[in-house]
Design an enzyme around this catalytic site. Structure first.
Site, PDB file in Angstrom:
ATOM      1  N   ARG A 126      39.703  61.122  48.423  1.00 18.22           N
ATOM      2  CA  ARG A 126      40.065  60.721  47.516  1.00 18.22           C
ATOM      3  C   ARG A 126      41.183  60.271  47.826  1.00 18.22           C
ATOM      4  O   ARG A 126      42.003  60.007  46.296  1.00 18.22           O
ATOM      5  CB  ARG A 126      39.707  61.847  46.689  1.00 18.22           C
ATOM      6  CG  ARG A 126      38.277  62.579  46.138  1.00 18.22           C
ATOM      7  CD  ARG A 126      38.118  63.308  44.456  1.00 18.22           C
ATOM      8  NE  ARG A 126      37.771  63.905  43.986  1.00 18.22           N
ATOM      9  CZ  ARG A 126      37.263  64.908  44.620  1.00 18.22           C
ATOM     10  NH1 ARG A 126      38.145  65.627  45.073  1.00 18.22           N
ATOM     11  NH2 ARG A 126      36.317  65.204  44.032  1.00 18.22           N
ATOM     12  N   LYS A 148      44.877  45.320  47.073  1.00 15.80           N
ATOM     13  CA  LYS A 148      43.007  44.689  46.721  1.00 15.80           C
ATOM     14  C   LYS A 148      42.863  45.848  48.355  1.00 15.80           C
ATOM     15  O   LYS A 148      42.722  44.766  49.101  1.00 15.80           O
ATOM     16  CB  LYS A 148      43.030  43.318  46.555  1.00 15.80           C
ATOM     17  CG  LYS A 148      43.603  43.093  45.143  1.00 15.80           C
ATOM     18  CD  LYS A 148      42.952  41.562  45.077  1.00 15.80           C
ATOM     19  CE  LYS A 148      43.070  41.155  43.853  1.00 15.80           C
ATOM     20  NZ  LYS A 148      42.722  39.502  42.884  1.00 15.80           N
ATOM     21  N   GLU A 190      46.321  30.028  52.691  1.00 15.93           N
ATOM     22  CA  GLU A 190      46.636  30.847  51.814  1.00 15.93           C
ATOM     23  C   GLU A 190      48.599  30.241  51.813  1.00 15.93           C
ATOM     24  O   GLU A 190      49.330  31.019  50.646  1.00 15.93           O
ATOM     25  CB  GLU A 190      46.362  32.483  52.635  1.00 15.93           C
ATOM     26  CG  GLU A 190      45.113  33.172  52.499  1.00 15.93           C
ATOM     27  CD  GLU A 190      44.372  33.101  51.169  1.00 15.93           C
ATOM     28  OE1 GLU A 190      44.577  32.187  49.914  1.00 15.93           O
ATOM     29  OE2 GLU A 190      43.562  33.641  51.355  1.00 15.93           O
ATOM     30  N   LYS A 232      54.271  36.921  47.204  1.00 12.20           N
ATOM     31  CA  LYS A 232      53.395  37.760  46.575  1.00 12.20           C
ATOM     32  C   LYS A 232      53.921  39.103  46.132  1.00 12.20           C
ATOM     33  O   LYS A 232      53.335  39.760  45.019  1.00 12.20           O
ATOM     34  CB  LYS A 232      52.164  38.056  47.392  1.00 12.20           C
ATOM     35  CG  LYS A 232      51.521  38.520  47.144  1.00 12.20           C
ATOM     36  CD  LYS A 232      49.999  38.791  48.160  1.00 12.20           C
ATOM     37  CE  LYS A 232      49.313  39.710  47.284  1.00 12.20           C
ATOM     38  NZ  LYS A 232      47.490  39.492  48.292  1.00 12.20           N
ATOM     39  N   GLU A 242      46.126  43.294  37.959  1.00  6.83           N
ATOM     40  CA  GLU A 242      45.697  41.913  37.830  1.00  6.83           C
ATOM     41  C   GLU A 242      44.700  41.778  36.471  1.00  6.83           C
ATOM     42  O   GLU A 242      43.302  41.629  35.211  1.00  6.83           O
ATOM     43  CB  GLU A 242      44.881  41.522  38.325  1.00  6.83           C
ATOM     44  CG  GLU A 242      44.139  39.985  38.576  1.00  6.83           C
ATOM     45  CD  GLU A 242      43.013  39.370  39.901  1.00  6.83           C
ATOM     46  OE1 GLU A 242      43.293  39.635  40.991  1.00  6.83           O
ATOM     47  OE2 GLU A 242      42.517  38.860  39.018  1.00  6.83           O
ATOM     48  N   ARG A 246      48.752  37.467  37.862  1.00  7.35           N
ATOM     49  CA  ARG A 246      47.855  38.104  39.699  1.00  7.35           C
ATOM     50  C   ARG A 246      47.084  37.704  39.657  1.00  7.35           C
ATOM     51  O   ARG A 246      46.530  37.068  41.162  1.00  7.35           O
ATOM     52  CB  ARG A 246      47.561  39.777  39.751  1.00  7.35           C
ATOM     53  CG  ARG A 246      47.391  39.770  41.239  1.00  7.35           C
ATOM     54  CD  ARG A 246      47.347  41.531  41.800  1.00  7.35           C
ATOM     55  NE  ARG A 246      46.928  41.536  43.437  1.00  7.35           N
ATOM     56  CZ  ARG A 246      46.916  41.921  44.024  1.00  7.35           C
ATOM     57  NH1 ARG A 246      47.501  42.866  43.365  1.00  7.35           N
ATOM     58  NH2 ARG A 246      46.613  42.154  45.202  1.00  7.35           N
ATOM     59  N   ASN A 250      44.647  33.841  42.796  1.00 14.85           N
ATOM     60  CA  ASN A 250      43.491  33.364  43.108  1.00 14.85           C
ATOM     61  C   ASN A 250      42.770  31.917  42.883  1.00 14.85           C
ATOM     62  O   ASN A 250      41.585  30.699  42.796  1.00 14.85           O
ATOM     63  CB  ASN A 250      42.084  34.303  42.135  1.00 14.85           C
ATOM     64  CG  ASN A 250      41.923  35.379  42.813  1.00 14.85           C
ATOM     65  OD1 ASN A 250      41.593  35.412  44.187  1.00 14.85           O
ATOM     66  ND2 ASN A 250      42.139  36.436  42.404  1.00 14.85           N
ATOM     67  N   HIS A 253      39.769  29.980  45.129  1.00 13.64           N
ATOM     68  CA  HIS A 253      39.584  31.165  44.890  1.00 13.64           C
ATOM     69  C   HIS A 253      37.646  30.776  44.667  1.00 13.64           C
ATOM     70  O   HIS A 253      37.001  31.416  44.771  1.00 13.64           O
ATOM     71  CB  HIS A 253      39.865  32.420  44.655  1.00 13.64           C
ATOM     72  CG  HIS A 253      40.950  32.890  45.756  1.00 13.64           C
ATOM     73  ND1 HIS A 253      41.987  31.653  46.351  1.00 13.64           N
ATOM     74  CD2 HIS A 253      41.182  33.637  46.947  1.00 13.64           C
ATOM     75  CE1 HIS A 253      42.494  32.443  47.486  1.00 13.64           C
ATOM     76  NE2 HIS A 253      42.062  33.483  48.484  1.00 13.64           N
ATOM     77  N   HIS A 257      35.007  31.449  46.991  1.00 14.24           N
ATOM     78  CA  HIS A 257      33.979  32.387  47.238  1.00 14.24           C
ATOM     79  C   HIS A 257      32.315  31.998  46.794  1.00 14.24           C
ATOM     80  O   HIS A 257      31.441  32.477  47.367  1.00 14.24           O
ATOM     81  CB  HIS A 257      34.253  33.316  45.916  1.00 14.24           C
ATOM     82  CG  HIS A 257      35.786  34.706  46.307  1.00 14.24           C
ATOM     83  ND1 HIS A 257      35.997  35.390  45.333  1.00 14.24           N
ATOM     84  CD2 HIS A 257      36.830  34.219  47.311  1.00 14.24           C
ATOM     85  CE1 HIS A 257      37.118  35.659  45.461  1.00 14.24           C
ATOM     86  NE2 HIS A 257      37.295  35.759  47.282  1.00 14.24           N
ATOM     87  N   HIS A 270      37.290  32.174  55.586  1.00 15.74           N
ATOM     88  CA  HIS A 270      37.558  32.671  53.595  1.00 15.74           C
ATOM     89  C   HIS A 270      38.517  31.685  54.000  1.00 15.74           C
ATOM     90  O   HIS A 270      39.083  31.065  52.444  1.00 15.74           O
ATOM     91  CB  HIS A 270      37.794  33.709  53.511  1.00 15.74           C
ATOM     92  CG  HIS A 270      39.309  34.349  52.524  1.00 15.74           C
ATOM     93  ND1 HIS A 270      38.239  34.506  51.546  1.00 15.74           N
ATOM     94  CD2 HIS A 270      40.350  34.137  52.390  1.00 15.74           C
ATOM     95  CE1 HIS A 270      38.976  34.601  50.210  1.00 15.74           C
ATOM     96  NE2 HIS A 270      40.519  34.523  51.109  1.00 15.74           N
TER      97      HIS A 270
END
Ligand code: NAD
Ligand code: GLY
Length: 375
Positions: A126, A148, A190, A232, A242, A246, A250, A253, A257, A270
């Site tokens: 955990r 993330k 990026e 960032k 987000e 935030r 993206n 993206h 994606h 990517h």
């Protein structure tokens, strides 16, 4: 060239989960890099079959001065392996070595390793502490920062994951010397991203210093990593999970994606998909009347000059637009099936918006044909 000093560290302010991003040279085996990390009997280096032979021994030697047991797990390399099977290899290593809940994970590699090691750290018992040691430009300017973590699902990118912050990020600029040129270009996507969404002065700087970045000038790379991390860190500090702001990170993206999933993970890197996706998102911003043609042209030229594609791939010869729209609906930003894009409101400022399907379809048709080359 004006060079920002690589010290002091960039700080990411998240209350009791705040941490430092240290940027510099030879951080990998500098004992000072480990100062202040929690005591533990054991550490696990999570890397892959490409990066471990290059850097794991040096990191291991440094860690052995602090941890009695230092284990290494090498994952298969590549985006196609960002999956349950690789994640399980990390859990296997943790359990086989009887690692307890104080064990510190060290993610040594690019964004794929970092995202998976972070997710494993979030889940094992955990939650165990972890440190990011990004070795690609993309990971140094983006994926190692902000917490993330995820793996891919065949139906969607990064769909299974958690927000889980590292204790520290160590960006050793020297590790970029072994990076293949295609991967360096992917990381530049990026870097370029931060200009249109937050800082056009940085965009100007990237335009001017693109040749130095491609030649891996340590000063230019250090400045690019530092300024990217500063932006960032500021965004994540304001909106860690987000709920709004935030999402601007993206930019490019949503289209990107779709390209990655539609082509099959690993076909387009990517960063390549994001580079092309930013050009597509800029065109959509233009179609909605937010930016002018000159901005679209500048961004397209910069993406191209970084060695990145600016013409989108055809994903389906029969119904290409339909396929893109289908893939873009499986996106974490989508709401009730409606696609939401990060668009440039004005250069230097981004916001999330939906757009009429026919406008998106037109942008897709132009982008896949390379019409934007003629902007
Ligand atoms: P990657 O991790 O696949 O690394 C690229 C390639 O370079 C790999 O083959 C790797 O083995 C190799 N490599 C890494 N460091 C090297 C070095 N120093 N020398 C030689 N080879 C080296 O890809 P990436 O571009 O680093 O990361 C992409 C991933 O990051 C994607 O899965 C993407 O979804 C994720 N990402 C996550 C976030 C986030 O916020 N968590 C943000 C952006 C991207
Ligand atoms: N790379 C997008 C984010 O960290 O939010």
């Amino acid at each position: 060239m004006e060079v920002t000093c690589t010290h002091p560290p960039v700080r990411i302010d998240l209350g009791d989960r705040s941490y430092e991003i240290r940027i510099g040279h030879r951080l990998l085996d500098d004992p000072a890099s480990l100062d202040g990390l929690p005591p533990s009997a054991s550490a696990l280096i999570v890397s892959n079959v490409t990066v471990a032979p290059l850097y794991a021994a040096r990191l291991k030697a440094a860690l052995q001065a602090r941890y009695r047991h230092v284990h290494v797990v090498e994952l298969p390399d590549g985006e196609a392996h960002k999956d349950w099977a690789s994640l399980n290899l990390i859990f296997d290593a943790l359990l086989e070595n009887a690692c307890d809940r104080k064990t510190v994970l060290f993610a040594l590699g690019g964004g794929v390793v970092g995202d998976m090691a972070g997710f494993a750290a979030a889940c094992y018992m955990r939650g165990v502490p972890f440190v990011q040691i990004p070795t690609t430009l993309l990971a140094q300017v983006d994926s190692s920062v902000g917490g993330k973590t995820a793996i891919n699902h065949p139906l969607g990118k990064n769909m299974i994951g958690a927000f889980y912050q590292p204790l520290r990020v160590l960006c050793d600029i020297d590790t970029l010397s072994t990076l293949p040129q295609r991967e360096l270009s992917a990381g530049l996507a990026e870097v370029i991203k931060y200009g249109p969404i937050a800082d056009m002065a940085f965009f100007d700087w990237v335009e001017e210093y693109m040749p130095s970045l491609l030649e891996r000038s340590p000063e230019a790379l250090s400045h690019a990593v530092r300024r990217s991390c500063e932006i960032k860190a500021q965004v994540v500090g304001l909106d860690e999970r987000e709920s709004g702001l935030r999402a601007i990170l993206n930019f490019g993206h949503t289209f990107g994606h779709a390209i990655e999933a539609g082509m099959g993970y690993g076909q387009w890197l990517h960063g390549e998909a994001v580079g092309c996706g930013m050009v597509m998102a800029a065109r959509l911003s233009f179609a909605l009347g937010c930016v002018d043609e000159d901005f679209v042209r500048r961004l397209t030229d910069l993406v191209r000059s970084a060695g990145l594609p600016v013409v989108a791939p055809v994903l389906d010869g029969q119904d290409n637009v339909g396929r893109y729209l289908q893939l873009m609906r499986v996106d974490k930003k989508a709401e009730a099936g409606a696609i939401r894009f990060v668009l440039i409101e004005t250069p230097g400022r981004a916001a999330m918006r939906s757009a009429p399907d026919d406008l998106v379809a037109e942008v897709l048709r132009q982008s896949c044909l390379g019409d934007h080359e003629r902007v």
